[in-house]
Structures are given as C-alpha cells and as structure tokens.
Motif scaffolding. Structure first.
Motif, PDB file in Angstrom:
ATOM      1  N   ILE A 231       0.630  -0.862   0.088  1.00  0.00           N
ATOM      2  CA  ILE A 231      -0.163  -0.156   0.173  1.00  0.00           C
ATOM      3  C   ILE A 231       0.789   1.410   0.064  1.00  0.00           C
ATOM      4  O   ILE A 231       0.382   2.307  -0.339  1.00  0.00           O
ATOM      5  N   GLN A 232       1.616   1.430   0.381  1.00  0.00           N
ATOM      6  CA  GLN A 232       2.823   2.384   0.919  1.00  0.00           C
ATOM      7  C   GLN A 232       3.378   2.896  -0.267  1.00  0.00           C
ATOM      8  O   GLN A 232       3.351   3.939  -0.990  1.00  0.00           O
ATOM      9  N   PHE A 233       3.814   1.855  -0.772  1.00  0.00           N
ATOM     10  CA  PHE A 233       4.493   1.849  -2.694  1.00  0.00           C
ATOM     11  C   PHE A 233       3.772   2.582  -3.581  1.00  0.00           C
ATOM     12  O   PHE A 233       4.387   2.772  -4.142  1.00  0.00           O
ATOM     13  N   MET A 234       2.532   1.922  -3.466  1.00  0.00           N
ATOM     14  CA  MET A 234       1.698   1.942  -4.094  1.00  0.00           C
ATOM     15  C   MET A 234       1.033   3.664  -3.807  1.00  0.00           C
ATOM     16  O   MET A 234       1.361   4.282  -5.478  1.00  0.00           O
ATOM     17  N   ILE A 235       1.120   3.762  -3.078  1.00  0.00           N
ATOM     18  CA  ILE A 235       0.611   5.262  -2.723  1.00  0.00           C
ATOM     19  C   ILE A 235       1.676   5.993  -2.783  1.00  0.00           C
ATOM     20  O   ILE A 235       1.595   7.469  -3.933  1.00  0.00           O
ATOM     21  N   TYR A 236       3.260   5.895  -2.359  1.00  0.00           N
ATOM     22  CA  TYR A 236       3.941   6.740  -3.276  1.00  0.00           C
ATOM     23  C   TYR A 236       4.623   6.954  -4.517  1.00  0.00           C
ATOM     24  O   TYR A 236       4.651   7.555  -5.251  1.00  0.00           O
ATOM     25  N   GLU A 237       4.085   5.619  -5.548  1.00  0.00           N
ATOM     26  CA  GLU A 237       5.013   5.459  -6.571  1.00  0.00           C
ATOM     27  C   GLU A 237       3.934   6.634  -7.498  1.00  0.00           C
ATOM     28  O   GLU A 237       4.394   6.947  -8.610  1.00  0.00           O
ATOM     29  N   SER A 238       2.101   6.049  -7.240  1.00  0.00           N
ATOM     30  CA  SER A 238       1.357   6.989  -7.699  1.00  0.00           C
ATOM     31  C   SER A 238       1.419   8.667  -7.590  1.00  0.00           C
ATOM     32  O   SER A 238       1.423   8.911  -8.703  1.00  0.00           O
ATOM     33  N   LEU A 239       1.510   9.539  -6.146  1.00  0.00           N
ATOM     34  CA  LEU A 239       2.556  10.164  -6.624  1.00  0.00           C
ATOM     35  C   LEU A 239       2.968  11.160  -6.757  1.00  0.00           C
ATOM     36  O   LEU A 239       3.321  12.527  -7.321  1.00  0.00           O
ATOM     37  N   LEU A 240       4.486  10.317  -6.658  1.00  0.00           N
ATOM     38  CA  LEU A 240       5.521  10.594  -7.379  1.00  0.00           C
ATOM     39  C   LEU A 240       5.698  10.126  -9.040  1.00  0.00           C
ATOM     40  O   LEU A 240       5.966  11.514  -9.265  1.00  0.00           O
ATOM     41  N   LYS A 241       4.639   9.389  -9.837  1.00  0.00           N
ATOM     42  CA  LYS A 241       3.979   9.697 -10.635  1.00  0.00           C
ATOM     43  C   LYS A 241       3.772  10.585 -11.639  1.00  0.00           C
ATOM     44  O   LYS A 241       3.930  11.343 -11.744  1.00  0.00           O
ATOM     45  N   ASN A 242       2.699  11.193 -10.976  1.00  0.00           N
ATOM     46  CA  ASN A 242       1.717  12.570 -11.282  1.00  0.00           C
ATOM     47  C   ASN A 242       2.867  13.218 -11.008  1.00  0.00           C
ATOM     48  O   ASN A 242       2.358  14.269 -11.218  1.00  0.00           O
ATOM     49  N   LEU A 243       3.965  13.501  -9.937  1.00  0.00           N
ATOM     50  CA  LEU A 243       4.098  14.990  -9.401  1.00  0.00           C
ATOM     51  C   LEU A 243       5.380  15.089 -10.765  1.00  0.00           C
ATOM     52  O   LEU A 243       5.442  15.520 -11.326  1.00  0.00           O
ATOM     53  N   ARG A 244       6.048  14.012 -11.320  1.00  0.00           N
ATOM     54  CA  ARG A 244       7.054  13.774 -12.083  1.00  0.00           C
ATOM     55  C   ARG A 244       6.434  14.306 -13.878  1.00  0.00           C
ATOM     56  O   ARG A 244       6.620  15.129 -14.321  1.00  0.00           O
TER      57      ARG A 244
END
Length: 365
Positions: A231-244
């Motif tokens: 869950i942690q990495f799903m949220i993190y990767e999604s947020l990072l992907k959107n930010l990038r």
C-alpha cells in the motif's frame, strides 16, 4: 544505468536510508513495541498494575525507561535491528527494483502491441511490492523476532517478578501469617532491577522455547502485513508519478522533484499504510514477545488465531490499536527519512556512475 545496476543501487540506497532512519527513531520503536505487547484484561480491575504505564504519554514512557534502565533500555536490540534494517531494506529494494523493471518492460511491450499507454498501473505496483515484501519477510523475520524479544525483555521480567510476589502473598494469606522471611523475600524481589539481555541470549531462549520454528513466530500476520509496504509503495509511486508528470508538463524536468517533496510523499504513503495494517503489527509483536508478559494464561497466546480471539474477548477492539499514535509518528518519520536519503543516494550513485563512464571513455581513447 542497466537494470541490474539499477536494482543494486536501489538495494544499497534502501539499506543506507533504512539504517539512518532506524537509528534516529529507535527509541520510539522500543516504546511502541512495549505499548503493543502490554496486556490488560478489561474485565478485571488492576489498580496496582504496572500496565497503567501504557496509558501515559510516549515522552513520559521514554523518560521512565531512561530512569529505570538507563539510555541502553531505549536502544535494547539496536544491533540486530540495524542488521535487520539493512538486510530488509536491501533485500526489499533489490527485489522491488528487479520486479519493477520487469513490470515496466512488460508495459512497454504491451504499448508496442497497441495495448495500454506504456505505464505500470496501480495493481501492478501492488503485486510488485507484495512479491518483494514476501521474499523479504521469509528471509529476515528471525532477526525481528530477536529484536522484539530484546525490546520487551524488561517487561517480561517485571511480570515474572510480579507473579512471584503475588504467589508469596497468596501463600502468606492462606497461612494467615506474615513473617520476617516473607518480608525478606519480598524485599529481595523488589531489589531486582530487570535489564535488557544480549542477542545470543535472546536466540538461545527462543530456540529453547520453540526450537528452530520459534524464529518464525508471527509469520502469518507478518506475511499478511506485506500489504503494508505494498500500500505504501503503491501510494508513493502513484504520487511520485503524478508529480513528475506535472513537472514534465510544466517543462520543469525530473530534477525539480526535491528531497523535501520526496520526504512529504513518503510521509503520506506511510501514514496510509500504517493506519490500515496496524492491528496485524500488534498481533505480530505479541506473538514474538515473551508470553510471560501476559501474566495469566488468558492473556498468553499459542498462535495467530488464539491471539486475535483472546484480544477481542479480554481487551476489545481497542487492544488492536495500542500505541498507534507512537507508531504513526515513528513510522511516518522513519519512512520519510528513508525515502529522502534513498533518493539522494541514488542520485549520487548516478552522478558517480556517469563520471566513471566518462573517465573510462577518455582512458580508452
């Protein structure tokens, strides 16, 4: 950077970031583990029970540990914990990156065939994190069993001493006499100051109690808890992907994702994962700690199902959330530091790798 070197870089960076985060937040982790493993039967009044300490604030508990056990009490089990952190983060990030590379390659192949947009979806991130987490758990749980034992050793010793005192008082009440011998025995028990023990002693104790399988106590809830980093990495990767993606659209580029932003993304990701999986963490800690902490058999557990049933029966649902506020502070801060340091170490590795590559080209020319 090749996929293999990418995985190695992520493994090493994850280990380095995890060690720094662990050292900074370890006192909070020690107190939190003690909060999780403290057991109170709500159906019985315990006015003089030391379990009342669990209701006090985290800072107050830290001061109490320092006063009764010294600073070493807050860092009991730190050495195996650092080994466990380095191993866990290194193994996790290595396999996470390996499977992430494969997921991205599959997504690229699908795009070439006209299927999808070439990006990895949320479900794929979840699977990647879950597989990496499961491998990590199976390989490193013996270390965490020892860490939990060492963090809660003084708790168990206090319960043992308390049980001996109660047995002596019961024996005296049955004989209707309190002699000087009894008072001497009680004074002797009061004079005992529980102290943390070492890694080898903890390992011998676990092996004596349950054999080699004792080092995998709590494996079921721990494996289920693989969903926490998922869950942690799903949220993190999604947020990072959107930010990038946003930065790319604004033509600001990848480099503008700062360490502070990574810190905040890591905090948000860990917060969501911690709140949703905390009850499993409590069950895991209670199974791995000495069962003497429970005092009576009603608060001692033989397995995962037994622990869940007894916790619901004797403590209610609130028992599954003991020490949660402490855990949120500790885990969110630790994860944020870990992500920030990990990203910075990867950037440093990429810079060094690029310089080394250029130097080799010059030497070859």
């Amino acid at each position: 950077m090749s996929s293999n070197s990418n995985a190695v870089a992520n493994g090493l960076a994850g280990a380095g970031g995890g060690i720094v985060a662990q050292i900074i937040t370890y006192p909070l982790q020690t107190v939190n583990t003690r909060q999780q493993t403290e057991r109170i039967d709500k159906k019985k009044k315990q006015p003089h029970s030391p379990s009342k300490r669990s209701s006090s604030g985290t800072l107050l508990q830290i001061f109490q540990v320092v006063r009764s056990e010294g600073w070493g009490g807050l860092y009991s089990g730190l050495r195996p914990s650092l080994l466990g952190t380095a191993a866990s983060q290194g193994i996790y990030y290595y396999f996470y990156q390996v499977f992430k590379n494969k997921a991205e390659a599959i997504a690229a192949e699908r795009k070439a065939k006209g299927l999808g947009d070439g990006t990895v979806g949320m479900f794929s991130w979840l699977v990647v994190a879950a597989v990496a987490g499961s491998l990590n758990v199976l390989l490193t749980i013996p270390i965490w069993v020892l860490v939990t034992r060492m963090q809660t050793q003084t708790q168990a010793e206090r319960k043992i001493i308390e049980g001996k005192k109660q047995a002596l008082l019961r024996e005296a009440s049955e004989s209707s006499s309190i002699d000087s011998t009894l008072q001497e025995k009680l004074a002797e028990l009061d004079s005992i100051k529980p102290r943390p023990y070492g890694t080898l002693q903890a390992a011998r104790e676990v092996f004596t109690e349950a054999g080699i399988t004792g080092f995998w106590k709590g494996i079921i809830p721990t494996l289920i808890m693989v969903c926490n980093p998922s869950i942690q990495f799903m949220i993190y990767e999604s947020l990072l992907k959107n930010l990038r993606a946003k930065r790319s659209a604004d033509k600001q580029g990848f480099k503008n994702v700062t360490a502070l932003e990574v810190f905040l993304l890591g905090a948000l990701a860990k917060l969501g994962a911690t709140v949703s999986t905390y009850p499993l963490l409590v069950v895991k800690s209670r199974l791995q700690a000495k069962q003497e902490i429970g005092g009576t058999n009603m608060l001692r557990y033989t397995g995962t199902v037994d622990a869940i049933v007894k916790m619901i029966r004797y403590e209610g649902l609130t028992g599954f959330y003991k020490g949660m506020s402490t855990k949120i502070v500790q885990s969110v801060f630790a994860a944020s530091v870990l992500f920030m340091i990990k990203e910075e170490l990867i950037k440093a590795y990429m810079v060094l790798a690029d310089k080394s590559k250029k130097l080799l080209i010059k030497l070859n020319n």
